[in-house]
Design an enzyme around this catalytic site. Sequence first.
Site, short mmCIF file in Angstrom:
data_model
loop_
_atom_site.label_atom_id
_atom_site.label_comp_id
_atom_site.label_asym_id
_atom_site.label_seq_id
_atom_site.Cartn_x
_atom_site.Cartn_y
_atom_site.Cartn_z
N TYR A 32 39.83 14.58 21.57
CA TYR A 32 39.19 16.31 21.87
C TYR A 32 38.88 16.78 20.20
O TYR A 32 38.83 16.33 19.34
CB TYR A 32 40.47 17.01 22.13
CG TYR A 32 39.80 18.21 22.33
CD1 TYR A 32 39.49 18.55 23.39
CD2 TYR A 32 39.87 19.34 21.48
CE1 TYR A 32 39.19 20.16 24.44
CE2 TYR A 32 39.95 20.28 21.86
CZ TYR A 32 38.98 20.99 23.14
OH TYR A 32 39.06 21.78 23.13
N GLU A 66 32.46 22.54 23.46
CA GLU A 66 33.82 21.85 23.70
C GLU A 66 33.21 20.59 24.44
O GLU A 66 32.62 20.11 25.89
CB GLU A 66 34.61 21.84 24.67
CG GLU A 66 35.95 22.09 24.89
CD GLU A 66 36.51 21.99 25.86
OE1 GLU A 66 36.80 21.75 27.09
OE2 GLU A 66 38.28 22.15 25.30
#
Length: 382
Positions: free
Chosen positions: A108, A196
């Site tokens: 992530y 993101e």
Amino acid sequence: MKLHEYQAKELLAGYGVPVPEAHVASSAAEAVDAAVRLGGRVVVKAQVHAGGRGKAGGVKVASEPAEAGTIAASLIGTTLVTFQTGPQGAPVHKVLVEQTVDIDRELYFSVITDGERRRPVVIVSSAGGMEIEEVARETPDRVLTEPIDPAIGLQPFQGRRLAEALELPASAVRPFVALAEACYKAFMDTDASMIEINPLVLTKDGRLLALDAKMSLDDDALFRHADAAALRDTAQEEPLEVEASEAGIAYVKLDGNVGCLVNGAGLAMATMDIVKSAGADPANFLDVGGGANEEKIATAILLMLSDASVERVLVNIFGGILRCDIAARGIVDAYAKADRRPPLVVRMLGTNADEGKQVLADSGLAIELVDTLREAAEAIAR
Ligand code: ADP
Ligand code: MG
């Protein structure tokens, strides 16, 4: 303003972020063509302004071009419901046809504005592909947040620290630091509020690739980015919110049945609080701002009434630059034109409040005039 995955990837690739080869398709035929160009085996991904597509059936593997066409046909023109879209879902008009990647690890990575720290932060986790909120809640030690001093930018030592938290092999550290710097630069250049990449993957052959990308640009900075307008996809937005933003009105749709018209964001929040405390639920947050005129008030009311869930209306105006009599005329105008007239509770204070109340009283409409927030709350609850 949110970007689609394919737009964010194109933008980030321009900054040197490695992304898989992919083509956008608006039809089954285009998807087949794209799959042929990519060598056959591909992933077909619905383009909507929301995450959670994988679990919702919006990301599917095709083993050959014809199958890519079948999947594209089954997605385009439908509405995809993911846990992020809400029950109404989001319309799929395009798919991204992407080469399949042999994934070793899913990580992530994000850059967001941290309001509390008043600066951008880079967040990484070795637990990629999952909801970061959930990872942060259950295994907070697997999330590293690195605040960036905007005056000097992301420093190389911070890049290395992030790489270490991700337990990357030595050969991937430099590429990771370059990727983090590229994303930070893209974030600052575009006045983004979020980038993101979930997942950022380490491939079986040791390369880093942004496999997904979500990006939001700061609406208040769009005037500095003329080219960003072309990236906007209003089909993904709440129709009334689009109409409102074109009229210069801040409108946010909510779940209740009390329409709230106010001037000023602070007053809007206070008004929603009193509605809630009276045991009712706001249907919207509608702020006409400080310098509204009669037409703008009328537009705002008509916009609100076009939402069928609005069953009663609370107007809370503090007259300053916007005089109360002007607001009152706007309300009366709108109610004259409207095809339905839900009961109104109006609180008016400030410049020309008495004149405004007189206009409302003379209108013959079912309006309850109140003076205090408490009375407004009681009236709306009744
Ligand atoms: P979302 O976050 O909306 O569910 P993603 O783009 O993250 O959508 O895709 C979901 C999952 O699908 C990823 O975590 C990854 O495991 C897989 N996936 C996505 N793109 C590819 C690709 N090009 N090759 C292989 N797997 C992929
Ligand atoms: Mg994702």
